[in-house]
Enzyme design. Structure first.
Site, PDB file in Angstrom:
ATOM      1  N   SER A  65       2.967  -2.117  -4.222  1.00 34.59           N
ATOM      2  CA  SER A  65       2.506  -1.038  -3.331  1.00 34.59           C
ATOM      3  C   SER A  65       0.991  -0.919  -3.205  1.00 34.59           C
ATOM      4  CB  SER A  65       3.074   0.302  -3.799  1.00 34.59           C
ATOM      5  OG  SER A  65       4.446   0.349  -3.533  1.00 34.59           O
ATOM      6  N   LYS A  83      -0.226  -1.439   0.240  1.00 33.13           N
ATOM      7  CA  LYS A  83      -0.105  -0.380   1.257  1.00 33.13           C
ATOM      8  C   LYS A  83      -1.494   0.140   1.688  1.00 33.13           C
ATOM      9  CE  LYS A  83       4.551   1.282  -0.054  1.00 33.13           C
ATOM     10  NZ  LYS A  83       5.180   0.440  -1.016  1.00 33.13           N
ATOM     11  N   TYR A 126       7.777  -6.167   5.371  1.00 33.88           N
ATOM     12  CA  TYR A 126       7.460  -5.236   4.284  1.00 33.88           C
ATOM     13  C   TYR A 126       7.678  -5.906   2.915  1.00 33.88           C
ATOM     14  CZ  TYR A 126       7.898  -1.302   1.106  1.00 33.88           C
ATOM     15  OH  TYR A 126       7.753  -0.466   0.017  1.00 33.88           O
ATOM     16  N   TYR A 150       1.954   8.731  -6.116  1.00 37.29           N
ATOM     17  CA  TYR A 150       3.221   9.419  -5.849  1.00 37.29           C
ATOM     18  C   TYR A 150       3.280  10.790  -6.514  1.00 37.29           C
ATOM     19  CZ  TYR A 150       3.788   4.591  -4.813  1.00 37.29           C
ATOM     20  OH  TYR A 150       3.563   3.345  -4.340  1.00 37.29           O
ATOM     21  N   VAL A 160       4.422  -1.105  -8.504  1.00 39.55           N
ATOM     22  CA  VAL A 160       5.376  -1.255  -9.604  1.00 39.55           C
ATOM     23  C   VAL A 160       5.254  -2.599 -10.326  1.00 39.55           C
ATOM     24  CG1 VAL A 160       7.080   0.421  -8.786  1.00 39.55           C
ATOM     25  CG2 VAL A 160       7.255  -1.967  -8.055  1.00 39.55           C
TER      26      VAL A 160
HETATM   27  O1  DON Z   1       9.519  -0.900  -1.859  1.00 37.41           O
HETATM   28  C1  DON Z   1       9.694  -1.238  -3.018  1.00 37.41           C
HETATM   29  O2  DON Z   1      10.683  -0.921  -3.597  1.00 37.41           O
HETATM   30  C2  DON Z   1       8.682  -2.084  -3.758  1.00 37.41           C
HETATM   31  N1  DON Z   1       8.696  -3.395  -3.360  1.00 37.41           N
HETATM   32  C3  DON Z   1       7.293  -1.530  -3.725  1.00 37.41           C
HETATM   33  C4  DON Z   1       7.260  -0.310  -4.484  1.00 37.41           C
HETATM   34  C5  DON Z   1       6.036   0.036  -5.246  1.00 37.41           C
HETATM   35  O3  DON Z   1       5.252  -0.724  -5.753  1.00 37.41           O
HETATM   36  C6  DON Z   1       5.973   1.469  -5.401  1.00 37.41           C
HETATM   37  N2  DON Z   1       5.109   1.821  -6.405  1.00 37.41           N
HETATM   38  N3  DON Z   1       4.610   2.127  -7.269  1.00 37.41           N
END
Ligand code: DON
Length: 310
Positions: free
Chosen positions: A69, A72, A195, A246, A264
């Site tokens: 993320s 983003k 995405y 978040y 993540v």
């Molecule tokens: O959309 C998702 O589930 C992941 N590929 C990205 C999520 C992410 O890194 C959210 N963050 N902390």
């Protein structure tokens, strides 16, 4: 003999403190995407990029990891740079107070996501970048990161992208739901592919600290050209501070006091406007999906240096 970088001793001290933290207190790697679950929670790296592109770090600061993320932020910057204010009619800029992949607010709020850093908001932003780039949002993102980091080898991890797609029901639900409100313009399967590819970008702390440099330089790219107006750079930093971690954004602001964006994969970028950018990586996450050692390291950095936006 070169001059020692100004924060080198601070980074050494932080790395020594983190090394003393027992494994059981480092959180756990993300396990909802199997390819991420294999990461070693003992890893730790931290890099500082100065405004002039000097970069240095400690530990695993040159080892690539899954940016997730963190990307983003760059997608948002590319959309704002090409499209001005129009995005804000489709995405808000308020903290959600909910997990990054939550569905609950979307129905109450007519398919308009709270901000560009939760998954729903990032899907809308990617949808717009896809339209603006003739269908290759992830390619535009990769090219931008390559240019800003000076690393031509920076690329997607196809295994992670495939793993995301295979476990992407929640993102698919978010995208279809927003499409039902007319807030997605591309075919949902194509959007999801873009995405997931974005999330799978592999980059090191050095790469990401350098790539975020335009946020510390008030919108100016590594080559001196203008990506964003000073006001747009301020807007992104403000949304990072309030929404970048978040439902832990309040705690992050309280502890670190800098605009930050987590992923993540265990990475976090942070910006000291007018001074430098930081990237820290350690794969063990807390229950809100933020790197435990990463937040602790940034907390120590601002405490030891006195640098924050406050
Ligand atoms: O959309 C998702 O589930 C992941 N590929 C990205 C999520 C992410 O890194 C959210 N963050 N902390």
């Amino acid at each position: 003999m070169g001059v020692s970088p100004r924060f080198a001793s601070v980074l050494d001290r932080i790395a020594a403190e983190i090394a003393a933290v027992p494994d059981r207190d480092r959180g756990r790697p993300a396990d909802y995407i199997p390819a991420l679950a294999e990461a070693d929670p003992g890893r730790f790296g931290m890099a500082v990029a100065e405004l002039d592109g000097t970069v240095y770090g400690v530990g695993d600061w040159r080892r690539p990891f899954s940016a997730q993320s963190i990307t983003k932020v760059f997608t948002l910057a590319l959309v704002l740079s090409r499209d001005g204010e129009a995005l804000w009619e489709r995405v808000g800029r308020e903290p959600s107070g909910n997990p990054f992949n939550s569905l609950v607010q979307l129905e109450y709020e007519n398919g308009i996501p709270r901000n560009p850093f939760i998954n729903a908001g990032a899907l809308v932003t990617t949808d717009r970048l896809q339209a603006l780039t003739g269908g290759d949002a992830s390619g535009a993102l990769r090219d931008f990161l390559r240019a800003e980091s000076g690393n031509p080898g920076l690329d997607f991890d196809e295994k992670v992208a495939a793993s995301e797609a295979a476990h992407g029901d929640r993102n698919a639900a978010l995208a279809h739901f927003m499409a039902s409100y007319g807030n997605i313009t591309n075919p949902v399967p194509e959007l999801l592919e873009q995405y997931f590819r974005q999330c799978s970008l592999e980059a090191s702390c050095a790469d990401l600290a350098l790539a975020a440099g335009f946020l510390a330089r008030h919108g100016i790219r590594a080559d001196g050209s203008t990506l964003l107006t000073r006001s747009q750079a301020k807007q992104i930093n403000a949304v990072m501070l309030t929404c970048g971690t978040y439902d832990a954004a309040g705690d992050f602001a309280h502890r670190v006091g800098l605009p930050g964006k987590s992923g993540v994969g265990g990475g976090i970028i942070a910006v000291v406007p007018g001074h430098c950018t930081l990237c820290v990586w350690s794969p063990g996450l807390d229950r809100r999906g933020n790197s435990v050692a990463g937040v602790a390291a940034l907390d120590r950095f601002t405490t030891l240096t006195g640098l924050s936006v406050f």
